[in-house]
Design a protein around this motif. Sequence first.
Motif, PDB file in Angstrom:
ATOM      1  N   PRO A   6       0.833  -1.209   0.000  1.00 37.13           N
ATOM      2  CA  PRO A   6       0.000   0.000   0.000  1.00 37.13           C
ATOM      3  C   PRO A   6       0.868   1.259   0.000  1.00 37.13           C
ATOM      4  O   PRO A   6       1.954   1.292   0.569  1.00 37.13           O
ATOM      5  CB  PRO A   6      -0.793  -0.086   1.306  1.00 37.13           C
ATOM      6  N   ILE A   7       0.376   2.286  -0.662  1.00 36.93           N
ATOM      7  CA  ILE A   7       1.133   3.529  -0.813  1.00 36.93           C
ATOM      8  C   ILE A   7       1.437   4.165   0.531  1.00 36.93           C
ATOM      9  O   ILE A   7       2.500   4.764   0.721  1.00 36.93           O
ATOM     10  CB  ILE A   7       0.392   4.515  -1.755  1.00 36.93           C
ATOM     11  N   LYS A   8       0.519   4.012   1.491  1.00 36.95           N
ATOM     12  CA  LYS A   8       0.730   4.617   2.800  1.00 36.95           C
ATOM     13  C   LYS A   8       1.975   4.045   3.484  1.00 36.95           C
ATOM     14  O   LYS A   8       2.768   4.788   4.072  1.00 36.95           O
ATOM     15  CB  LYS A   8      -0.504   4.402   3.669  1.00 36.95           C
ATOM     16  N   SER A   9       2.160   2.757   3.385  1.00 42.22           N
ATOM     17  CA  SER A   9       3.341   2.163   4.018  1.00 42.22           C
ATOM     18  C   SER A   9       4.621   2.536   3.273  1.00 42.22           C
ATOM     19  O   SER A   9       5.677   2.685   3.883  1.00 42.22           O
ATOM     20  CB  SER A   9       3.203   0.645   4.112  1.00 42.22           C
ATOM     21  N   LEU A  10       4.529   2.727   1.964  1.00 41.20           N
ATOM     22  CA  LEU A  10       5.700   3.177   1.209  1.00 41.20           C
ATOM     23  C   LEU A  10       6.100   4.596   1.620  1.00 41.20           C
ATOM     24  O   LEU A  10       7.286   4.904   1.742  1.00 41.20           O
ATOM     25  CB  LEU A  10       5.416   3.147  -0.293  1.00 41.20           C
ATOM     26  N   LEU A  11       5.099   5.447   1.838  1.00 39.93           N
ATOM     27  CA  LEU A  11       5.383   6.824   2.219  1.00 39.93           C
ATOM     28  C   LEU A  11       5.937   6.919   3.642  1.00 39.93           C
ATOM     29  O   LEU A  11       6.727   7.804   3.943  1.00 39.93           O
ATOM     30  CB  LEU A  11       4.125   7.681   2.085  1.00 39.93           C
TER      31      LEU A  11
END
Length: 80
Positions: A6-11
């Motif tokens: 998920p993008i949130k964990s990448l950010l």
Amino acid sequence: MPKSTPIKSLLKDLDRDDLCDVIVELCKLNPKNRQFLELHVRSSNEANVESITKEAKKKIYSHLYGNSMFAKIDLAGARK
């Protein structure tokens, strides 16, 4: 099949400077990204909401009527 991250964990993995660089690049790619960010970060008093809605109304009107007073109805364009 590998599970997508998920993008949130990448950010969350980015440091502050890298995150700022990503945000700046997104704003350069599309002016709508910049408008969204300004409306999201600033309070509604600071953001120029009136000019943004006025611009949106003009675009919707042009997709519905074009240069004439008779409807041409370009709903796909008006939804953008």
